[in-house]
Scaffold this motif. Structure first.
Motif, PDB file in Angstrom:
ATOM      1  N   ASP A 145       9.807  -5.819  -7.343  1.00  0.00           N
ATOM      2  CA  ASP A 145       8.450  -5.383  -7.035  1.00  0.00           C
ATOM      3  C   ASP A 145       8.426  -3.866  -7.066  1.00  0.00           C
ATOM      4  O   ASP A 145       9.221  -3.215  -6.380  1.00  0.00           O
ATOM      5  N   TYR A 146       7.534  -3.293  -7.864  1.00  0.00           N
ATOM      6  CA  TYR A 146       7.491  -1.839  -8.003  1.00  0.00           C
ATOM      7  C   TYR A 146       7.182  -1.157  -6.675  1.00  0.00           C
ATOM      8  O   TYR A 146       7.492   0.017  -6.469  1.00  0.00           O
ATOM      9  N   LEU A 147       6.571  -1.883  -5.733  1.00  0.00           N
ATOM     10  CA  LEU A 147       6.248  -1.274  -4.442  1.00  0.00           C
ATOM     11  C   LEU A 147       7.494  -0.985  -3.624  1.00  0.00           C
ATOM     12  O   LEU A 147       7.513  -0.088  -2.792  1.00  0.00           O
ATOM     13  N   LEU A 148       8.543  -1.775  -3.827  1.00  0.00           N
ATOM     14  CA  LEU A 148       9.757  -1.612  -3.035  1.00  0.00           C
ATOM     15  C   LEU A 148      10.644  -0.545  -3.657  1.00  0.00           C
ATOM     16  O   LEU A 148      11.734  -0.803  -4.163  1.00  0.00           O
ATOM     17  N   PHE A 171      15.815   6.811   4.367  1.00  0.00           N
ATOM     18  CA  PHE A 171      14.957   6.519   3.230  1.00  0.00           C
ATOM     19  C   PHE A 171      13.810   5.653   3.730  1.00  0.00           C
ATOM     20  O   PHE A 171      13.982   4.882   4.685  1.00  0.00           O
ATOM     21  N   ARG A 172      12.657   5.766   3.085  1.00  0.00           N
ATOM     22  CA  ARG A 172      11.515   4.952   3.476  1.00  0.00           C
ATOM     23  C   ARG A 172      10.889   4.300   2.256  1.00  0.00           C
ATOM     24  O   ARG A 172      10.843   4.885   1.171  1.00  0.00           O
ATOM     25  N   ILE A 173      10.405   3.082   2.481  1.00  0.00           N
ATOM     26  CA  ILE A 173       9.566   2.427   1.482  1.00  0.00           C
ATOM     27  C   ILE A 173       8.148   2.426   2.035  1.00  0.00           C
ATOM     28  O   ILE A 173       7.919   2.017   3.174  1.00  0.00           O
ATOM     29  N   VAL A 174       7.210   2.919   1.234  1.00  0.00           N
ATOM     30  CA  VAL A 174       5.811   3.020   1.653  1.00  0.00           C
ATOM     31  C   VAL A 174       4.976   2.090   0.780  1.00  0.00           C
ATOM     32  O   VAL A 174       5.056   2.131  -0.453  1.00  0.00           O
ATOM     33  N   VAL A 175       4.185   1.237   1.428  1.00  0.00           N
ATOM     34  CA  VAL A 175       3.316   0.294   0.716  1.00  0.00           C
ATOM     35  C   VAL A 175       1.877   0.498   1.194  1.00  0.00           C
ATOM     36  O   VAL A 175       1.642   1.100   2.241  1.00  0.00           O
ATOM     37  N   PRO A 176       0.885   0.019   0.438  1.00  0.00           N
ATOM     38  CA  PRO A 176      -0.514   0.300   0.778  1.00  0.00           C
ATOM     39  C   PRO A 176      -0.991  -0.262   2.106  1.00  0.00           C
ATOM     40  O   PRO A 176      -1.957   0.244   2.675  1.00  0.00           O
ATOM     41  N   GLU A 177      -0.338  -1.307   2.613  1.00  0.00           N
ATOM     42  CA  GLU A 177      -0.849  -1.946   3.823  1.00  0.00           C
ATOM     43  C   GLU A 177       0.300  -2.356   4.733  1.00  0.00           C
ATOM     44  O   GLU A 177       1.315  -2.895   4.280  1.00  0.00           O
ATOM     45  N   ALA A 178       0.140  -2.081   6.030  1.00  0.00           N
ATOM     46  CA  ALA A 178       1.161  -2.468   7.006  1.00  0.00           C
ATOM     47  C   ALA A 178       1.225  -3.983   7.144  1.00  0.00           C
ATOM     48  O   ALA A 178       0.297  -4.703   6.775  1.00  0.00           O
ATOM     49  N   GLY A 179       2.356  -4.462   7.671  1.00  0.00           N
ATOM     50  CA  GLY A 179       2.528  -5.892   7.867  1.00  0.00           C
ATOM     51  C   GLY A 179       3.807  -6.395   7.224  1.00  0.00           C
ATOM     52  O   GLY A 179       4.705  -5.614   6.891  1.00  0.00           O
ATOM     53  N   LEU A 180       3.897  -7.690   7.042  1.00  0.00           N
ATOM     54  CA  LEU A 180       5.068  -8.301   6.432  1.00  0.00           C
ATOM     55  C   LEU A 180       4.984  -8.248   4.909  1.00  0.00           C
ATOM     56  O   LEU A 180       3.949  -8.548   4.326  1.00  0.00           O
TER      57      LEU A 180
END
Length: 251
Positions: free
Chosen positions: A147-150, A187-196
């Protein structure tokens, strides 16, 4: 430069420390990680920024012309040129709206952030995040396509709050921390929305037990991990007899 934050120099593995509790078993059983909102971070300096966003004359003119065009309708007519010029003259002395900072931060308040370290052998990380070495450390390889988000991003440590001059630099606020936290090598992974958010079963490569993890927890976790993942390497920490450091052996 923002590129400094986006160029990820990821080690082959990144590590997440955890207490052994139901949330941990949810990670194993569901292959999901929890991404927190920035407001939930334990460091109140997270997402604090210096904001210096100034619109150029051309940007202001374009924005005003667009507003004037939308306001001018058959039922509400006025001299567009005169109104636009008046608005432009009033705007040239304005460098920054007092509300811009809050508006930008509100845009990002629902982002999800998941934190990792490039180190698995740091005594402080084990002490702070694994219930005094009774917990566990999971090793992830996010270079595995899924997944490109990860996509992990490296945290920068600085004595100064990050300076944001453009809207697309707001990510600096999530990727800059005080040097007091430098020991975490985060290191951090940032995604558009919090949650699982789910990860591939191929991402999880290592399960490392703390020096004080109980035999019962080790057996249960090994059984759970082997039922869902393949090729997992299991290790256990032990205290060195001669140095202030941890040693690890496969089990």
């Amino acid at each position: 430069m923002l590129e400094r934050y986006l160029q990820c120099k990821t080690n082959p593995m990144l590590y997440k420390f955890h207490h052994i509790n139901q949330y941990f078993f949810d990670i194993l059983n569901n292959s999901e990680l929890w991404f927190s909102k920035p407001d939930d971070f334990n460091d109140p300096f997270d997402m604090q920024i210096q904001l210096e966003i100034c619109m150029s004359k051309e940007d202001k003119d374009q924005a005003i012309n667009s507003i004037v065009e939308k306001l001018h309708t058959p039922d509400f007519r006025f001299d567009k040129k005169v109104v636009a010029e008046a608005l432009k003259q009033r705007s040239y002395g304005i460098n920054q709206d007092d509300n811009v900072r809050q508006l930008l931060l509100n845009e990002f308040k629902n982002l999800g952030v998941c934190c990792f370290s490039k180190d698995y052998d740091n005594i402080l990380l084990w002490s702070h995040y694994t219930n005094g070495h009774k917990g566990i450390c999971l090793g992830f390889d996010f270079s595995v396509p899924y997944d490109y988000l990860l996509h992990p991003l490296e945290v920068v440590y600085s004595k100064d709050l990050p300076l944001v001059k453009e809207k697309n630099e707001i990510l600096k606020g999530l990727l800059t921390k005080s040097p007091d936290w430098q020991y975490e090598n985060e290191f951090r992974i940032v995604v558009p929305e919090a949650g699982l958010h789910s990860f591939s079963t191929n991402h999880l490569k290592q399960v490392i037990f703390g020096a004080k993890t109980s035999s019962a927890d080790i057996d249960r976790i090994k059984e759970t991990a082997n039922s869902r993942y393949t090729g997992i390497i299991f290790k256990k920490a032990k205290l060195s007899r001669t140095k202030y450091e941890l040693e690890f052996e496969e089990i």
